[in-house]
Design an enzyme around this catalytic site. Structure first.
Site, short mmCIF file in Angstrom:
data_model
loop_
_atom_site.label_atom_id
_atom_site.label_comp_id
_atom_site.label_asym_id
_atom_site.label_seq_id
_atom_site.Cartn_x
_atom_site.Cartn_y
_atom_site.Cartn_z
CG HIS A 1 4.85 -2.21 7.17
ND1 HIS A 1 3.50 -2.10 7.47
CD2 HIS A 1 5.05 -1.43 6.08
CE1 HIS A 1 2.93 -1.30 6.59
NE2 HIS A 1 3.84 -0.88 5.74
N PRO A 2 4.76 -1.07 10.52
CG PRO A 2 4.18 1.20 10.59
CD PRO A 2 4.96 0.18 9.78
CB CYS A 3 0.56 -2.97 8.81
SG CYS A 3 1.36 -4.58 8.78
NE ARG A 4 -2.14 -7.49 10.47
CZ ARG A 4 -3.38 -7.73 10.14
NH1 ARG A 4 -4.35 -7.30 10.94
NH2 ARG A 4 -3.70 -8.37 9.04
CE1 TYR B 1 -0.81 0.55 8.56
CE2 TYR B 1 1.19 1.63 7.76
CZ TYR B 1 0.15 0.73 7.56
OH TYR B 1 0.05 0.03 6.38
#
EC number: 2.3.2.-
Length: 317
Positions: free
Chosen positions: A265-268, A213
């Site tokens: 979680h680093p998705c955004r 990411y």
């Protein structure tokens, strides 16, 4: 079922991260992602201003070649957590948090909706005196008092007095004294019975660089008053229920041995940071990449609202 899905996703993302090339060219202003070099620069800035944070190397066999051996991830220990999230659900304190984040959940919405309009309020405390001088009110991870910040003495945030009265800012040590917090819990219990028990926990927080990411990633592991590890369910009690098993999952730390930890979680993350960069630019300022982790620690507070790493600091850029 959700745990199975998360496990499959985690395995797939692990493979994807391994196959993803290391980002070499800065794309911070355009997309909100950072290179490993920028992560190190932001980490150095965090450590300089907040001495409770420090660099760590982890296990030698798990060293990431794209980061310096002695700067694999950032760590702060014994961060206090005085109450559970459910104790905040209908409190005025939670209402303030919701109000601060635009009334729609703020950063939470960035994980459930397609847009990131709510995150604008996440930088509400950013004020521009002029295009070349930006005074920023940044809540950072367990910042100790640093003598090199002359501007800190002017215009303190409204809640600074509460922190001073609580005694949390009276130490410059890199870790907090958990024995004192345990003694405080016992005193509260003796004075007010079972309802007055202060269920103090402490957390170790870690920030790693996620190669897939291309953003920082927060990890946390908790302990009870006797420094015994918390179970997964107990740690989930200290995490916003909007994020449990969705934004926050249980995974193995990339640089450390088991047990597994909670991970945001680093998705955004890049999407949120891009919106913040745009907001600052609209006000005539420019957000430097070295400020990334200070801002990062502010917007992840929506996920872990009861973990007390938010000591208000003032920085001038």
């Amino acid at each position: 079922m959700q745990n199975v899905i998360n496990s499959v996703k985690g395995t797939a993302l692990g493979v994807a991260e391994f196959l993803t090339p290391v980002l070499k060219e800065s794309k911070f202003k355009e997309t909100g992602v950072i290179t490993p070099e920028e992560f190190v620069a932001a980490g150095d800035h965090l450590v300089h201003h907040c001495p409770t944070w420090k660099w760590a190397s982890g296990e030698e066999a798990k060293v990431k070649p794209y980061l310096p051996n002695d700067k694999q991830f950032l760590l702060t220990r014994n961060v206090p957590c005085y109450k559970r999230c459910k104790q905040m659900e209908y409190s005025d304190e939670l209402e303030a948090i919701i109000e601060e984040d635009d009334g729609d959940g703020g950063w939470v919405d960035t994980f459930h909706n397609s847009g990131v309009t709510g995150v604008t309020e996440a930088v509400r405390e950013i004020s521009l005196d002029n295009k070349d001088n930006m005074n920023m009110n940044v809540k950072t991870g367990a910042c100790g008092n640093s003598g090199d910040d002359d501007d800190d003495e002017e215009g303190e945030a409204a809640d600074m007095e509460e922190y001073e009265e609580s005694g949390l800012l009276e130490t410059d040590d890199a870790t907090l004294d958990t024995s004192k917090m345990a003694d405080l819990s016992k005193t509260k219990a003796e004075a007010g019975g079972e309802d007055a028990i202060l269920q103090t926990r402490t957390y170790d927080l870690y920030i790693t660089y996620d190669k897939y990411y291309q953003t920082p990633r927060l990890w946390l592991f908790g302990y009870d008053e006797d420094r015994q590890p918390l179970t997964v369910d107990q740690m989930y009690e200290d995490i916003s229920q909007d994020h449990v098993k969705k934004t926050v999952t249980i995974e193995n730390h990339p640089n450390l041995p088991p047990p597994a930890m909670c991970s945001v979680h680093p998705c955004r993350h890049a999407e949120v940071m891009k919106k913040i960069i745009e907001t600052v630019a609209e006000g005539g300022g420019e957000l430097g990449v070295h400020m990334y982790l200070l801002i990062f620690l502010k917007f992840v507070q929506a996920v872990i609202p009861t973990i007390e790493y938010d000591y208000t600091r003032h920085f001038t850029m």
